[in-house]
Design an enzyme around this catalytic site. Structure first.
Site, short mmCIF file in Angstrom:
data_model
loop_
_atom_site.label_atom_id
_atom_site.label_comp_id
_atom_site.label_asym_id
_atom_site.label_seq_id
_atom_site.Cartn_x
_atom_site.Cartn_y
_atom_site.Cartn_z
N CYS A 44 11.81 -7.13 9.45
CA CYS A 44 10.94 -6.84 8.31
C CYS A 44 9.64 -7.65 8.38
O CYS A 44 8.55 -7.11 8.24
CB CYS A 44 11.68 -7.13 7.01
SG CYS A 44 10.64 -6.87 5.57
N CYS A 49 8.50 -3.91 8.04
CA CYS A 49 7.90 -3.67 6.71
C CYS A 49 6.56 -4.36 6.50
O CYS A 49 5.60 -3.72 6.06
CB CYS A 49 8.83 -4.15 5.60
SG CYS A 49 10.57 -4.04 5.95
N LYS A 52 3.71 -3.38 9.04
CA LYS A 52 3.50 -1.93 8.84
C LYS A 52 2.72 -1.68 7.56
O LYS A 52 1.75 -0.92 7.55
CB LYS A 52 4.87 -1.25 8.81
CG LYS A 52 4.90 0.25 8.59
CD LYS A 52 4.82 0.72 7.18
CE LYS A 52 5.77 0.11 6.20
NZ LYS A 52 7.15 0.53 6.31
N TYR A 179 11.47 7.93 8.63
CA TYR A 179 10.59 6.93 8.01
C TYR A 179 9.48 6.49 8.96
O TYR A 179 8.30 6.57 8.64
CB TYR A 179 11.38 5.65 7.69
CG TYR A 179 12.25 5.68 6.48
CD1 TYR A 179 11.80 5.13 5.29
CD2 TYR A 179 13.55 6.18 6.53
CE1 TYR A 179 12.62 5.08 4.17
CE2 TYR A 179 14.37 6.14 5.43
CZ TYR A 179 13.90 5.59 4.25
OH TYR A 179 14.71 5.55 3.15
N GLU A 183 5.46 7.32 8.74
CA GLU A 183 4.58 6.21 8.37
C GLU A 183 3.54 5.96 9.46
O GLU A 183 2.34 5.84 9.18
CB GLU A 183 5.40 4.95 8.10
CG GLU A 183 6.24 5.09 6.83
CD GLU A 183 7.06 3.87 6.49
OE1 GLU A 183 7.26 3.00 7.37
OE2 GLU A 183 7.52 3.77 5.33
N HIS A 438 -2.57 6.56 -20.96
CA HIS A 438 -3.58 7.50 -20.49
C HIS A 438 -4.89 6.80 -20.17
O HIS A 438 -5.27 5.89 -20.90
CB HIS A 438 -3.81 8.55 -21.60
CG HIS A 438 -4.71 9.66 -21.19
ND1 HIS A 438 -4.34 10.62 -20.27
CD2 HIS A 438 -5.98 9.95 -21.57
CE1 HIS A 438 -5.35 11.46 -20.11
NE2 HIS A 438 -6.35 11.08 -20.87
N GLU A 443 1.66 8.35 -16.16
CA GLU A 443 1.96 9.01 -17.44
C GLU A 443 2.66 10.35 -17.22
O GLU A 443 3.35 10.86 -18.10
CB GLU A 443 0.70 9.20 -18.28
CG GLU A 443 -0.27 10.23 -17.74
CD GLU A 443 -1.51 10.39 -18.63
OE1 GLU A 443 -1.35 10.49 -19.85
OE2 GLU A 443 -2.63 10.42 -18.09
P1 NDP Z 1 15.27 7.70 10.57
O1 NDP Z 1 16.74 7.76 10.53
O2 NDP Z 1 14.49 7.64 9.30
O3 NDP Z 1 14.71 8.96 11.37
C1 NDP Z 1 15.10 9.20 12.67
C2 NDP Z 1 14.47 10.51 13.12
O4 NDP Z 1 14.75 10.72 14.49
C3 NDP Z 1 15.01 11.72 12.38
O5 NDP Z 1 13.99 12.67 12.27
C4 NDP Z 1 16.13 12.19 13.30
O6 NDP Z 1 16.41 13.55 13.20
C5 NDP Z 1 15.52 11.91 14.65
N1 NDP Z 1 16.50 11.63 15.69
C6 NDP Z 1 17.55 10.80 15.62
N2 NDP Z 1 18.20 10.77 16.80
C7 NDP Z 1 17.55 11.62 17.61
C8 NDP Z 1 17.74 12.04 18.95
N3 NDP Z 1 18.73 11.57 19.69
N4 NDP Z 1 16.87 12.93 19.46
C9 NDP Z 1 15.85 13.41 18.72
N5 NDP Z 1 15.61 13.05 17.45
C10 NDP Z 1 16.46 12.16 16.90
O7 NDP Z 1 14.94 6.47 11.54
P2 NDP Z 1 13.60 5.65 11.81
O8 NDP Z 1 13.68 5.29 13.25
O9 NDP Z 1 12.41 6.34 11.31
O10 NDP Z 1 13.84 4.35 10.93
C11 NDP Z 1 15.03 3.59 11.08
C12 NDP Z 1 15.49 3.04 9.77
O11 NDP Z 1 14.65 1.98 9.38
C13 NDP Z 1 15.44 4.05 8.63
O12 NDP Z 1 16.60 4.78 8.53
C14 NDP Z 1 15.20 3.17 7.43
O13 NDP Z 1 16.44 2.81 6.89
C15 NDP Z 1 14.51 1.96 7.99
N6 NDP Z 1 13.07 2.01 7.65
C16 NDP Z 1 12.71 1.97 6.34
C17 NDP Z 1 11.39 2.03 5.98
C18 NDP Z 1 11.03 2.00 4.54
O14 NDP Z 1 11.84 1.60 3.73
N7 NDP Z 1 9.82 2.42 4.16
C19 NDP Z 1 10.33 2.13 6.98
C20 NDP Z 1 10.81 2.18 8.32
C21 NDP Z 1 12.13 2.13 8.63
P3 NDP Z 1 17.56 14.09 12.22
O15 NDP Z 1 16.99 14.05 10.84
O16 NDP Z 1 17.81 15.44 12.73
O17 NDP Z 1 18.72 13.16 12.38
#
Ligand code: NDP
Length: 449
Positions: A44, A49, A52, A179, A183, A438, A443
């Site tokens: 983080c 976080c 980012k 995510y 982002e 407002h 709101e």
């Molecule tokens: P996410 O789980 O959010 O997204 C992963 C993405 O990759 C999805 O679109 C998923 O598709 C795809 N995917 C997963 N495996 C494969 C694969 N083998 N081949 C192709 N596509 C794949 O993970 P992130 O990496 O974006 O982030 C990791 C974690 O970090 C998040 O789950 C979150 O908990 C945390 N995070 C939180 C943030 C916040 O609070 N703002 C910011 C950044 C990270 P599908 O949907 O089909 O599984």
């Protein structure tokens, strides 16, 4: 309290969860050491976080500067200097890293800058070969970006390296649509890169409300971010001119300058020696734990992303606090995983708490949904055709709010307060009874129809 062990508590990993647990346990009087192989603060603070969010702030200026002209400001053409931003971001990261370190040392937690592995229920071995013992061990090693094993994957980067790029790439391909993908797509797009997201399905941000996701997709496309859906990432090839050729199923290959994998994060359990204490990981490599964050080995606990419960910093912190309060403070606590607010710092951002419309229908049958689909006042004057969408999902018999979902400027800032109402079990009526403040965007939450 140490019996015959070197420490009462040995924590592996000084991220958000490990730091909280170490500090609180030490404050209760335990002799605590925390091993960190990289930098205190963890994902983080060091490469997640915090940096980012600072990039997101930096990226917002692109639109703010353009909009400023509509508000009467004579803004000359401005340049963006990636090196200046990242240098300042790293300075802030160093400051927080230092603050975390001081918090630990001020609470008499010994920081060991080394990798630690488990050698048995009470045994730890450090990278320098030292062997130590502890009455209890807490694993808080977090997670690491998961990179698909496709040809040329080593030519890509992950969010870890994104902060350290020499310059903003002209063209960027991001694999995934969760995510991190959304982002960073927003950030690099605002900095001038042409961004393409490649996703294996046509679902972005799985788990978020469908209408909200659709709105982000529509705005992202309008801004110029490209998407390739139903595209399985096949591989990366380096071309003679140094550019990268990305191949995928169902679409033509794409030439780009940088490929970033944002395809989820794997729990950091490899080579940790868990098997020496009889702990087996699940199919995703996560450590199974009970409500008290206790593993199958009684005196070994695990918190945060390594347990793959909810991969969010504030959740890891709560788990660390609950562990320390329970085990060292004599105040048994468990973490309540219901109604955890979350946000995606996309452009515009998304924020959400509770059940989506789809989840609520599956659980309760019929639900009432109230929405406000509006163009924020600032966007109107700026001539920016971006609409915000707020949505409230309620139990149709009791009127209790089951979920709130928002996309629009500052949605995460607004949702945090609304999440208190959802957590407290308030009804739509409580929002209706509250007089609007407002003119604000917030709101709209008390004017939903
Ligand atoms: P996410 O789980 O959010 O997204 C992963 C993405 O990759 C999805 O679109 C998923 O598709 C795809 N995917 C997963 N495996 C494969 C694969 N083998 N081949 C192709 N596509 C794949 O993970 P992130 O990496 O974006 O982030 C990791 C974690 O970090 C998040 O789950 C979150 O908990 C945390 N995070 C939180 C943030 C916040 O609070 N703002 C910011 C950044 C990270 P599908 O949907 O089909 O599984």
């Amino acid at each position: 309290m140490t019996d015959s062990y070197d420490y009462d508590l040995f924590v592996i990993g000084a991220g958000s969860g490990g730091t909280r647990a170490s500090r609180v346990a030490a404050a209760y009087g335990a002799k605590v050491a925390v091993a960190e192989e990289y930098r205190v603060g963890g994902t983080c603070v060091i490469r997640g976080c915090v940096p980012k969010k600072l990039l997101v702030y930096g990226a917002h200026f692109a639109e703010d500067l353009a909009d400023a002209r509509r508000f009467g400001w004579n803004v000359p053409d401005c340049d963006f200097d990636w090196k200046v931003l990242t240098a300042n971001v790293f300075e802030e990261v160093d400051r927080i890293n230092q603050a975390y370190t001081s918090t630990l040392t001020n609470n008499k937690v010994e920081i060991i800058n080394d990798r630690a592995i488990i050698t048995g229920p009470h045994g730890i071995k450090l990278g320098d070969g030292r062997e130590l013992t502890a009455r209890r061990i807490l694993v808080a090693t977090g997670a690491t970006p998961s990179v698909p094993a496709c040809p040329g994957h080593e030519l890509g980067i992950t969010s870890n390296e994104a902060f350290h790029l020499d310059a903003v790439p002209k063209r960027m391909v991001i694999a995934g649509a969760g995510y991190i993908a959304n982002e960073f797509a927003g950030v690099f797009h605002q900095f001038g890169a042409h961004v393409t997201l490649i996703n294996r399905t046509d679902v972005i941000l799985r788990g978020y409300d469908e209408q909200i996701r659709d709105r982000l997709l529509q705005i992202s496309m309008m801004k110029g971010i490209d998407f390739r859906f139903h595209a399985d990432f096949r591989g990366i090839e380096k071309q003679a001119d140094g550019s990268l050729l990305v191949s995928m199923t169902g679409h033509d290959p794409i030439e780009t300058d940088c490929v970033m994998f944002a395809t989820g994060r794997d729990p950091n359990t490899k080579g940790l020696g868990l098997e020496t204490a009889g702990i087996e990981v699940d199919a995703k490599g996560a450590i199974p734990v009970n409500d008290a964050s206790q593993t199958s080995c009684d005196n070994i606990y695990a918190i945060g992303d390594v347990t793959n419960r909810v991969q969010l910093t504030p959740v890891a912190i709560r788990e660390g606090q609950a562990f320390a309060d329970t085990v060292y403070g004599g105040t048994p606590r468990t973490v309540d995983y219901d109604n955890i607010p979350s946000a995606v710092f996309s452009h515009p951002p998304i924020a959400s708490v509770g059940l989506t419309e789809g989840q609520a229908k599956n659980k309760f049958g019929s639900v009432k949904v109230y929405t406000s689909d509006f163009r924020p006042m600032k966007n109107v004057l700026a001539g920016r055709n971006e609409r915000a969408l707020y949505k409230m999902v309620c139990d149709s018999t009791t009127d209790r709010i089951l979920g709130i979902h928002m996309i629009g400027p500052d949605a995460p800032e607004i949702l945090q307060a609304a999440a208190v109402a959802v957590k407290a079990g308030l009804t739509k009526r409580a929002f209706d009874d509250t007089i609007a403040l407002h003119p604000t965007m917030a709101e709209e939450l008390v004017l939903l129809r």
